[in-house]
Design a protein around this motif. Structure first.
Motif, PDB file in Angstrom:
ATOM      1  N   THR A  17       0.850  -1.195   0.000  1.00 37.90           N
ATOM      2  CA  THR A  17       0.000   0.000   0.000  1.00 37.90           C
ATOM      3  C   THR A  17       0.880   1.237   0.000  1.00 37.90           C
ATOM      4  O   THR A  17       1.998   1.237   0.507  1.00 37.90           O
ATOM      5  CB  THR A  17      -0.921   0.046   1.232  1.00 37.90           C
ATOM      6  OG1 THR A  17      -0.110  -0.096   2.387  1.00 37.90           O
ATOM      7  CG2 THR A  17      -1.975  -1.035   1.182  1.00 37.90           C
ATOM      8  N   PHE A  18       0.334   2.275  -0.581  1.00 34.80           N
ATOM      9  CA  PHE A  18       0.986   3.560  -0.604  1.00 34.80           C
ATOM     10  C   PHE A  18       0.602   4.246   0.706  1.00 34.80           C
ATOM     11  O   PHE A  18      -0.581   4.492   0.933  1.00 34.80           O
ATOM     12  CB  PHE A  18       0.424   4.320  -1.809  1.00 34.80           C
ATOM     13  CG  PHE A  18       1.390   5.250  -2.459  1.00 34.80           C
ATOM     14  CD1 PHE A  18       2.701   4.904  -2.661  1.00 34.80           C
ATOM     15  CD2 PHE A  18       0.956   6.487  -2.904  1.00 34.80           C
ATOM     16  CE1 PHE A  18       3.583   5.772  -3.282  1.00 34.80           C
ATOM     17  CE2 PHE A  18       1.831   7.360  -3.526  1.00 34.80           C
ATOM     18  CZ  PHE A  18       3.149   6.997  -3.709  1.00 34.80           C
ATOM     19  N   PRO A  19       1.544   4.529   1.608  1.00 32.41           N
ATOM     20  CA  PRO A  19       1.146   5.087   2.906  1.00 32.41           C
ATOM     21  C   PRO A  19       0.516   6.475   2.771  1.00 32.41           C
ATOM     22  O   PRO A  19       0.819   7.210   1.824  1.00 32.41           O
ATOM     23  CB  PRO A  19       2.454   5.155   3.686  1.00 32.41           C
ATOM     24  CG  PRO A  19       3.531   5.022   2.690  1.00 32.41           C
ATOM     25  CD  PRO A  19       2.984   4.315   1.500  1.00 32.41           C
ATOM     26  N   ALA A  20      -0.364   6.824   3.725  1.00 34.71           N
ATOM     27  CA  ALA A  20      -1.091   8.102   3.664  1.00 34.71           C
ATOM     28  C   ALA A  20      -0.126   9.279   3.546  1.00 34.71           C
ATOM     29  O   ALA A  20      -0.389  10.237   2.806  1.00 34.71           O
ATOM     30  CB  ALA A  20      -1.980   8.252   4.896  1.00 34.71           C
ATOM     31  N   ALA A  76     -10.508  25.162  -4.797  1.00 35.05           N
ATOM     32  CA  ALA A  76     -10.791  24.991  -3.362  1.00 35.05           C
ATOM     33  C   ALA A  76     -10.118  23.723  -2.840  1.00 35.05           C
ATOM     34  O   ALA A  76      -9.500  23.731  -1.768  1.00 35.05           O
ATOM     35  CB  ALA A  76     -12.294  24.933  -3.129  1.00 35.05           C
ATOM     36  N   TRP A  77     -10.207  22.628  -3.629  1.00 38.43           N
ATOM     37  CA  TRP A  77      -9.543  21.400  -3.188  1.00 38.43           C
ATOM     38  C   TRP A  77      -8.035  21.614  -3.144  1.00 38.43           C
ATOM     39  O   TRP A  77      -7.381  21.306  -2.134  1.00 38.43           O
ATOM     40  CB  TRP A  77      -9.854  20.207  -4.114  1.00 38.43           C
ATOM     41  CG  TRP A  77      -8.946  19.069  -3.760  1.00 38.43           C
ATOM     42  CD1 TRP A  77      -9.057  18.229  -2.686  1.00 38.43           C
ATOM     43  CD2 TRP A  77      -7.710  18.737  -4.407  1.00 38.43           C
ATOM     44  NE1 TRP A  77      -7.967  17.394  -2.623  1.00 38.43           N
ATOM     45  CE2 TRP A  77      -7.137  17.672  -3.664  1.00 38.43           C
ATOM     46  CE3 TRP A  77      -7.039  19.226  -5.529  1.00 38.43           C
ATOM     47  CZ2 TRP A  77      -5.912  17.100  -4.022  1.00 38.43           C
ATOM     48  CZ3 TRP A  77      -5.815  18.647  -5.877  1.00 38.43           C
ATOM     49  CH2 TRP A  77      -5.271  17.594  -5.133  1.00 38.43           C
ATOM     50  N   ALA A  78      -7.486  22.143  -4.250  1.00 43.10           N
ATOM     51  CA  ALA A  78      -6.032  22.310  -4.340  1.00 43.10           C
ATOM     52  C   ALA A  78      -5.521  23.209  -3.217  1.00 43.10           C
ATOM     53  O   ALA A  78      -4.535  22.903  -2.548  1.00 43.10           O
ATOM     54  CB  ALA A  78      -5.647  22.888  -5.709  1.00 43.10           C
ATOM     55  N   GLY A 105      -2.140   9.669  11.322  1.00 43.59           N
ATOM     56  CA  GLY A 105      -3.436  10.302  11.546  1.00 43.59           C
ATOM     57  C   GLY A 105      -3.503  11.669  10.890  1.00 43.59           C
ATOM     58  O   GLY A 105      -4.494  12.008  10.240  1.00 43.59           O
ATOM     59  N   GLY A 106      -2.425  12.435  11.049  1.00 46.03           N
ATOM     60  CA  GLY A 106      -2.385  13.764  10.447  1.00 46.03           C
ATOM     61  C   GLY A 106      -2.481  13.690   8.933  1.00 46.03           C
ATOM     62  O   GLY A 106      -3.189  14.484   8.308  1.00 46.03           O
ATOM     63  N   ALA A 112      -8.507  14.019   4.007  1.00 45.89           N
ATOM     64  CA  ALA A 112      -9.945  14.195   4.222  1.00 45.89           C
ATOM     65  C   ALA A 112     -10.308  15.677   4.248  1.00 45.89           C
ATOM     66  O   ALA A 112     -11.320  16.092   3.671  1.00 45.89           O
ATOM     67  CB  ALA A 112     -10.351  13.527   5.527  1.00 45.89           C
ATOM     68  N   GLY A 113      -9.473  16.476   4.906  1.00 43.35           N
ATOM     69  CA  GLY A 113      -9.741  17.915   5.019  1.00 43.35           C
ATOM     70  C   GLY A 113      -9.840  18.594   3.655  1.00 43.35           C
ATOM     71  O   GLY A 113     -10.735  19.411   3.430  1.00 43.35           O
TER      72      GLY A 113
END
Lengths: 126, 110
Positions: A17-20, A76-78, A105-106, A112-113
């Motif tokens: 998996t590609f880590p977050a 807005a997303w960027a 977590g961050g 998500a943010g």
């Protein structure tokens, strides 16, 4: 020369998996490039909005078209992702959130943010 | 600009923009300029003109450091292409700075 017949291969896709944190980093760069590419359009809109009542109306009209609204949500997303990922880096600079758990977590919170900011923007302008 | 200087510029500019962008959006959200005159007036007040000019100045510096890193990372295979892209980037950012001056200065002066 022949390759070794039995070299270890680890390609179990369910385990790779590609880590977050890596995703945040990649998207930080991608969102930065997006913002850079959108800058001329933003300057054009600002310039015209300040030129006169007609230019102001034209800029407002362009932002209200489906293309304009799509661009607003993209920016807005960027911007949201870039800003949150940047804050995460600044916190890392002062050695906050470096342990494994808060780093992961961050990273998830940043991803998500960015999406939440994009969705909120979509909700406001639609 | 490279090394520690680029590192510091990127962070200082980031801090300023992190303050400016949310504050500007809050201002426009809670005190929406009703029409063109109000919108123009917002950019004509000395404090705002200064804050906006500083914002775009650090934004362009930030874009230079960031895009420079992207080019240096991905265009490692050809010195000439890399140099050309960096030159185009610099030219483009300076051009955008001049464009912004042309858009914003008349608002303050006229």
């Amino acid at each position: 020369m022949s390759a070794p017949a039995r070299r270890p291969v680890f390609l179990e896709l369910r385990h790779i998996t590609f880590p977050a944190g890596a995703i945040v980093s990649l998207l930080h760069r991608l969102s930065g490039v997006v913002l850079f590419l959108m800058l001329p359009a933003a300057i054009w809109l600002l310039e015209h909005s300040l030129m006169g009542a007609a230019g102001f109306a034209e800029a407002a009209h362009l932002l209200a078209t489906p293309l304009g609204k799509g661009a607003i949500v993209l920016v807005a997303w960027a911007l949201g992702h870039h800003l949150l990922a940047g804050i995460r880096l600044l916190l890392a600079d002062v050695e906050i959130g470096l342990d494994r758990r808060s780093a992961k977590g961050g990273a998830s919170a940043v991803i998500a943010g960015g999406v939440v900011i994009a969705l909120l923007t979509l909700g406001v302008i639609w | 600009m490279s090394g520690t200087r680029a590192f510091v510029v990127q962070r200082v500019s980031a801090l300023y923009m992190t303050l400016f962008i949310p504050l500007f959006l809050l201002l426009v959200w809670f005190l929406p300029p009703a029409d063109y005159a109000a919108w123009r007036h917002l950019f004509a007040t000395p404090a705002m003109a200064l804050a906006v000019a500083l914002f775009f100045f650090v934004l362009l510096l930030h874009a230079w450091v960031g895009m420079r890193d992207v080019i240096l990372d991905y265009v490692a295979w050809h010195v000439g292409v890399r140099f050309t892209l960096l030159a185009l980037l610099a030219l483009g950012l300076v051009g955008e700075g001049l464009w912004l001056l042309r858009a914003l200065v008349p608002v303050v002066l006229l």
